[in-house]
Design an enzyme around this catalytic site. Structure first.
Site, mmCIF file in Angstrom:
data_model
loop_
_atom_site.group_PDB
_atom_site.id
_atom_site.type_symbol
_atom_site.label_atom_id
_atom_site.label_comp_id
_atom_site.label_asym_id
_atom_site.label_seq_id
_atom_site.Cartn_x
_atom_site.Cartn_y
_atom_site.Cartn_z
ATOM 1 N N CYS A 55 0.861 -1.189 0.000
ATOM 2 C CA CYS A 55 0.000 0.000 0.000
ATOM 3 C C CYS A 55 0.896 1.238 0.000
ATOM 4 O O CYS A 55 2.035 1.176 -0.458
ATOM 5 C CB CYS A 55 -0.960 -0.023 1.186
ATOM 6 S SG CYS A 55 -0.143 0.079 2.799
ATOM 7 N N ALA A 56 0.407 2.339 0.530
ATOM 8 C CA ALA A 56 1.189 3.577 0.550
ATOM 9 C C ALA A 56 2.168 3.625 1.718
ATOM 10 O O ALA A 56 3.320 4.012 1.551
ATOM 11 C CB ALA A 56 0.265 4.794 0.592
#
Length: 100
Positions: A63-64
């Protein structure tokens, strides 16, 4: 669950694992691992078993920041997927990204 290094993730992907990006579609469009599948965390419970019915299939999740990937990996493992790895943040990936 420990976060794997990008070099280990790259090797897993080269050996047939699937890259799973659990960010939102607009984040995915701004850049993602080559060949990654976008499966937003808020849709994981509804879609994972349809997209990946073989729970032995290898999945590298990111993810981020690493928070959503950790939750996704925990959920997948608790629902029977065995070969799931958390790469954490896309920012750690040094090998180049694709844009939608």
């Amino acid at each position: 669950m420990p976060i794997i290094q990008p070099s280990e993730a790259k090797q897993l992907l080269e050996n047939g694992a699937e890259a799973i990006d659990v960010r939102q579609p607009q984040e995915f469009a701004s850049g993602h691992l080559p060949g990654a599948t976008n499966l937003p965390l808020d849709q994981l419970a509804d879609i994972a078993s349809v997209m990946f019915p073989n729970k032995e299939y290898g999945l590298v999740v990111y993810c981020a920041s690493g928070a959503r990937s950790a939750r996704a990996v925990q959920w997948l493992k608790s629902h029977g997927w065995r070969n799931v790895w958390d790469m954490g943040s896309l920012a750690a990936w040094p090998y180049g990204i694709e844009h939608a």
